[in-house]
Scaffold this active site. Structure first.
Site, mmCIF file in Angstrom:
data_model
loop_
_atom_site.group_PDB
_atom_site.id
_atom_site.type_symbol
_atom_site.label_atom_id
_atom_site.label_comp_id
_atom_site.label_asym_id
_atom_site.label_seq_id
_atom_site.Cartn_x
_atom_site.Cartn_y
_atom_site.Cartn_z
ATOM 1 N N ASN A 1 0.816 -1.217 0.000
ATOM 2 C CA ASN A 1 0.000 0.000 0.000
ATOM 3 C C ASN A 1 0.850 1.269 0.000
ATOM 4 O O ASN A 1 0.570 2.219 -0.741
ATOM 5 C CB ASN A 1 -0.945 0.005 1.206
ATOM 6 N N HIS B 1 -17.849 35.114 -31.444
ATOM 7 C CA HIS B 1 -18.982 34.383 -32.047
ATOM 8 C C HIS B 1 -18.661 33.899 -33.456
ATOM 9 O O HIS B 1 -19.552 33.734 -34.280
ATOM 10 C CB HIS B 1 -20.245 35.260 -32.108
ATOM 11 N N SER C 1 -7.633 12.374 -48.913
ATOM 12 C CA SER C 1 -8.870 11.606 -48.893
ATOM 13 C C SER C 1 -8.705 10.430 -49.859
ATOM 14 O O SER C 1 -8.045 10.554 -50.890
ATOM 15 C CB SER C 1 -10.020 12.504 -49.350
ATOM 16 N N LYS D 1 -8.329 16.902 -51.608
ATOM 17 C CA LYS D 1 -8.373 17.142 -50.164
ATOM 18 C C LYS D 1 -7.013 17.075 -49.478
ATOM 19 O O LYS D 1 -6.162 16.278 -49.822
ATOM 20 C CB LYS D 1 -9.300 16.112 -49.486
ATOM 21 N N ASN E 1 -6.396 17.157 -45.490
ATOM 22 C CA ASN E 1 -7.141 17.295 -44.230
ATOM 23 C C ASN E 1 -6.229 17.541 -43.024
ATOM 24 O O ASN E 1 -5.164 16.955 -42.921
ATOM 25 C CB ASN E 1 -7.952 16.022 -43.980
ATOM 26 N N GLU F 1 -7.226 17.740 -35.763
ATOM 27 C CA GLU F 1 -8.504 17.111 -35.389
ATOM 28 C C GLU F 1 -8.282 16.035 -34.332
ATOM 29 O O GLU F 1 -9.103 15.854 -33.429
ATOM 30 C CB GLU F 1 -9.168 16.513 -36.630
ATOM 31 N N GLN G 1 -6.504 0.589 -7.458
ATOM 32 C CA GLN G 1 -5.640 0.038 -8.503
ATOM 33 C C GLN G 1 -6.035 0.594 -9.880
ATOM 34 O O GLN G 1 -5.226 0.644 -10.790
ATOM 35 C CB GLN G 1 -5.762 -1.490 -8.487
ATOM 36 N N LYS H 1 -4.316 3.919 -12.161
ATOM 37 C CA LYS H 1 -3.124 4.039 -13.010
ATOM 38 C C LYS H 1 -3.444 4.126 -14.499
ATOM 39 O O LYS H 1 -2.864 4.939 -15.205
ATOM 40 C CB LYS H 1 -2.176 2.865 -12.747
HETATM 41 N N1 ARG Z 1 -1.538 -3.436 -7.365
HETATM 42 C C1 ARG Z 1 -2.006 -2.675 -6.243
HETATM 43 C C2 ARG Z 1 -2.413 -1.286 -6.728
HETATM 44 O O1 ARG Z 1 -1.929 -0.890 -7.737
HETATM 45 C C3 ARG Z 1 -0.948 -2.560 -5.205
HETATM 46 C C4 ARG Z 1 -1.425 -2.482 -3.804
HETATM 47 C C5 ARG Z 1 -2.057 -3.718 -3.371
HETATM 48 N N2 ARG Z 1 -2.320 -3.753 -1.994
HETATM 49 C C6 ARG Z 1 -3.127 -4.671 -1.485
HETATM 50 N N3 ARG Z 1 -3.286 -4.676 -0.232
HETATM 51 N N4 ARG Z 1 -3.762 -5.505 -2.237
HETATM 52 O O2 ARG Z 1 -3.175 -0.612 -6.112
#
Ligand code: ARG
Length: 461
Positions: free
Chosen positions: A110, A156, A277, A283, A285, A290, A322, A325
């Site tokens: 953690n 506008h 195109s 064209k 583009n 975009e 988790q 990420k």
């Molecule tokens: N893979 C977990 C995450 O990215 C890591 C922490 C996991 N901790 C646990 N007590 N399961 O959050």
């Protein structure tokens, strides 16, 4: 084998194992995980939890793992480990045997994941700051080189008042300055080490967390272990900064798409950043722009994603976290790419000066200057606005620009008008008059360019 075999009798369900596995996403944290682990081994030594010899072996093995994986991080994915932390630890144990098993003393995944993620964010902020500066440098360069280009400014999407093209470039320079400072600001709050908070309650071992923080380049150690392992504010902050910055890049793209349209023709994009195109041979583009505009949605989505993930979570760590990420990595990489793309687009940009100027002259964008002229002759602004509006209507009806109207026509609408009217509503005078601080007159823009150059010098030194 997992890291917690003892308490379990049955194997994990195969589908759950996959569902639970985050290695395919968090493997990119391998450098940070190794950095944090080396720091942890050093503090274990300092606290006499492992011996000097053991620490050396652990550090050497971690460096070896780093080298092993540096050139091909994807290799990690061949393993079935749950996450990057389990992967590094099991690899260490594979290399060192029992000594490797000592590294996790007093540490939890953690505080480990919180540390790794912060280290990754610190590195990414550095990259993004560099990208912003590169983008700003080209904006500034174009502002300098095109100081004589005039375009129509819009509100506008209607021609409003003429502006220097340089003023437009510098507008985005300012936005990027704010994005940069937001990143710096976020870094201040981010630069605090959670390591040593363990699972939630703090570690049971006597370690110097401040020293540990300094080993990893953090400014301080966090104050509350419960908060430290639960805190993902910095993810929210970064995603909100990225959203704001993408909003800027998206507006930048929209402006250029419009300027590049057949209707405007103010600029031409390089062949290098456009595509054709499959059907219509004529064209060209503006796909690059975009795509920047389109990818903005992904970043906004990521911000909402993390806010929703965190909203109902009880303290402290929950597996929901988790999911922080994927959206963070995606969004910051999108911003990184879009900053790079925007810079490349500007490098190949061609300005069609004549067309820009013609457009600025059209559209009665000097009618406010006509009203201002009347005010100078003693008429109140409200009345001057009305008179100017009537003259514009007349000019539209007769298919003429204001400068093409005869003096006697002007005087039919208002007798205070003299032949100095023409110099007062010329394009040059409209621009020159916007000479208060921050305005679009050449003097103001040149001074803004000077200041921007000073800023770049300061920020890059
Ligand atoms: N893979 C977990 C995450 O990215 C890591 C922490 C996991 N901790 C646990 N007590 N399961 O959050």
């Amino acid at each position: 084998m997992s890291l917690w075999g003892g308490r379990f009798i049955k194997e994990q369900n195969k589908f759950f194992k996959d569902f639970n596995n985050s290695l395919k996403i968090d493997f990119i944290l391998f450098k940070q995980d190794i950095k944090g682990s080396i720091a942890w081994s050093k503090i274990l030594l300092k606290s006499n939890i492992i011996t000097c010899e053991e620490q050396k072996k652990i550090e050497t093995a971690l460096n070896l793992i780093f080298e092993e994986i540096k050139n091909d991080p994807q290799k990690i994915l061949l393993s079935d480990k749950e996450d990057i932390h389990s992967w590094v630890e099991s690899r260490l144990i594979y290399i060192l045997g029992d000594i490797g098993k000592k590294l996790h003393t007093g540490r939890s995944r953690n505080d480990q994941v919180a540390t790794d993620l912060k280290l990754w964010c610190k590195k990414k902020i550095k990259v993004l700051k560099k990208r912003i500066i590169k983008f700003q440098k080209i904006l500034l360069d174009l502002a300098e080189k095109n100081i004589s280009s005039v375009i129509s400014g819009y509100t506008h999407l209607q021609r409003a008042q003429p502006i220097l093209f340089s003023h437009w470039f510098l507008a985005y320079f300012e936005m990027m300055k704010r994005d940069f400072s937001r990143l710096q600001d976020c870094l201040k709050r981010l630069n605090i080490s959670p390591l040593g908070s363990a699972a939630l309650a703090g570690t049971g071992w006597k370690i110097n967390r401040k020293k540990l923080a300094s080993y990893m380049g953090f400014e301080k150690a966090s104050k509350n272990s419960l908060d430290s392992v639960s805190d993902r504010d910095y993810v929210v902050e970064l995603l909100s900064i990225a959203s704001i910055s993408m909003m800027h890049l998206s507006r930048f793209s929209e402006d250029l798409i419009f300027f590049n349209s057949g209707e405007c023709n103010f600029i031409e994009l390089s062949d290098e950043v456009t595509s054709g195109s499959s059907l219509m041979p004529q064209k060209k583009n503006p796909d690059s722009l975009e795509l920047i505009r389109g990818k903005t949605g992904k970043v906004y989505g990521s911000l909402l994603n993390i806010l929703v993930i965190l909203k109902g979570l009880p303290l402290a760590y929950n597996k929901d976290m988790q999911e922080d990420k994927e959206c963070l990595f995606t969004a910051l990489n999108v911003l990184d790419d879009c900053l790079k793309m925007s810079t490349i687009i500007l490098l190949g940009l061609k300005i069609n000066n004549k067309i820009c100027r013609k457009s600025a002259e059209r559209g009665y964008s000097n009618s406010t200057d006509l009203a201002d002229y009347l005010v100078k002759k003693g008429i109140s602004f409200r009345n001057a606005h009305e008179i100017s509006g009537k003259i514009v209507l007349y000019a539209i009806d007769h298919n003429k620009s204001l400068s093409q109207l005869k003096l006697r026509v002007f005087r039919k609408f208002c007798s205070v008008i003299n032949d100095d009217i023409y110099e007062n509503i010329s394009l040059e005078s409209c621009l020159d008059k916007k000479n208060s601080y921050g305005g679009t007159s050449k003097r103001q823009v040149l001074s803004a360019i000077d200041k921007a150059q000073e800023y770049i010098l300061k920020i890059t030194n």
